[in-house]
Write an enzyme that holds these catalytic residues in place. Structure first.
Site, PDB file in Angstrom:
ATOM      1  N   CYS A  22       0.535   2.031  -5.451  1.00  0.00           N
ATOM      2  CA  CYS A  22      -0.759   2.542  -6.288  1.00  0.00           C
ATOM      3  C   CYS A  22       0.038   4.112  -6.053  1.00  0.00           C
ATOM      4  O   CYS A  22       0.660   4.864  -5.835  1.00  0.00           O
ATOM      5  CB  CYS A  22      -2.143   2.590  -5.393  1.00  0.00           C
ATOM      6  SG  CYS A  22      -3.032   1.518  -5.367  1.00  0.00           S
ATOM      7  N   ARG A  28       0.154   3.369 -11.678  1.00  0.00           N
ATOM      8  CA  ARG A  28       1.258   2.524 -10.671  1.00  0.00           C
ATOM      9  C   ARG A  28       2.484   3.132 -10.552  1.00  0.00           C
ATOM     10  O   ARG A  28       2.875   3.242 -11.705  1.00  0.00           O
ATOM     11  CB  ARG A  28       0.943   0.376 -10.559  1.00  0.00           C
ATOM     12  CG  ARG A  28      -0.454  -0.071 -11.117  1.00  0.00           C
ATOM     13  CD  ARG A  28      -0.687  -0.113  -9.442  1.00  0.00           C
ATOM     14  NE  ARG A  28      -1.461  -1.139  -8.740  1.00  0.00           N
ATOM     15  CZ  ARG A  28      -2.581  -0.417  -8.883  1.00  0.00           C
ATOM     16  NH1 ARG A  28      -2.854   1.162  -8.436  1.00  0.00           N
ATOM     17  NH2 ARG A  28      -4.279  -1.910  -9.039  1.00  0.00           N
ATOM     18  N   HIS A  43       0.843  -1.325   0.101  1.00  0.00           N
ATOM     19  CA  HIS A  43      -0.026   0.172   0.045  1.00  0.00           C
ATOM     20  C   HIS A  43       0.973   1.245  -0.067  1.00  0.00           C
ATOM     21  O   HIS A  43       1.468   0.966   0.590  1.00  0.00           O
ATOM     22  CB  HIS A  43      -0.835   0.158   1.269  1.00  0.00           C
ATOM     23  CG  HIS A  43      -2.279  -1.055   0.773  1.00  0.00           C
ATOM     24  ND1 HIS A  43      -3.351  -0.435   0.339  1.00  0.00           N
ATOM     25  CD2 HIS A  43      -2.113  -2.032   1.701  1.00  0.00           C
ATOM     26  CE1 HIS A  43      -4.066  -1.373   0.263  1.00  0.00           C
ATOM     27  NE2 HIS A  43      -3.759  -2.326   1.250  1.00  0.00           N
TER      28      HIS A  43
END
Length: 223
Positions: free
Chosen positions: A191, A200, A122
């Site tokens: 991300c 990405r 993340h």
């Protein structure tokens, strides 16, 4: 009319409170949960490794069992992201797995072996492991251990921006990586933008050195 105004005001207050609580949950509480879960995963790995004696000299190769979905397989350190930056790597990239740490893409190479050991994490929420991902630069070290060996990878280029459907970034020899043939590679993905997921960010690295855990920490972690 007064009743309508009062009802509307109360509704606004309720909605405002819910928004604040949601923001607190996203920005703070998911981080607390991830820190607790990540620490628990690292502790579990270290306990498992402590039960397996580490040879001080080369010997027969240890047969390693297949990676089990959702289970810890390694611990990763990235000095560029902080002296205390330490996250477990678990098998799989399912949402529940990424709440506990970083996730190894199923079907990509095992740690240290020929191919591409690909890992996702993340950018924001759930501990923000890759919040500072854009700071990564060519030559930065990414160090992992599986309890018996230290693996030091070196990043080959600054983060590459692409779209989520570009699954070729985790190929054994990714097309845009600059690698010209088979090798022992590492891919990290997260991300982009920081608070979105329309794109990405990717970095690729090659295995630069290995070191038995019995010989102590690699220099990349202490420099």
């Amino acid at each position: 009319m007064r009743l309508v105004v009062r009802t509307f005001s109360e509704l606004c207050l309720t909605v405002g409170t819910l928004i604040v609580l949601f923001v607190v949950y996203v920005l703070y509480w998911t981080g607390v949960q991830a820190d607790i879960a990540g620490a628990a995963q690292i502790d579990t790995l270290q306990r498992e490794w402590a039960r397996t004696p580490v040879a001080a000299s080369p010997g027969p190769a240890r047969v390693r069992p297949p990676y089990a979905p959702g289970k810890g397989i390694a611990v990763m350190y990235v000095p560029r992201l902080g002296k205390d930056w330490e996250w477990p790597v678990l098998q799989g990239t399912e949402p529940g797995t990424l709440k506990k740490g970083l996730g190894h893409y199923a079907g990509t190479a095992r740690l240290g072996e020929t191919g591409n050991f690909a890992v996702a994490g993340h950018r924001r929420t759930h501990g923000d492991p890759f919040k500072d991902f854009p700071r990564l630069r060519e030559g930065d070290a990414v160090v992992l251990t599986d309890g018996t060996t230290w693996f030091t990878y070196r990043i080959d280029r600054a983060p590459y921006r692409t779209v989520p459907t570009d699954v070729g970034v985790i190929d054994p020899v990714p097309r845009e990586s600059g690698f010209d043939g088979p090798g022992r590679y590492l891919t990290l993905t997260t991300c982009e933008p920081e608070w979105g997921s329309s794109h990405r960010l990717v970095v690729w690295a090659h295995l630069d050195a290995t070191r038995p855990v019995a010989d102590g920490r690699p220099q990349a972690l202490d420099s």
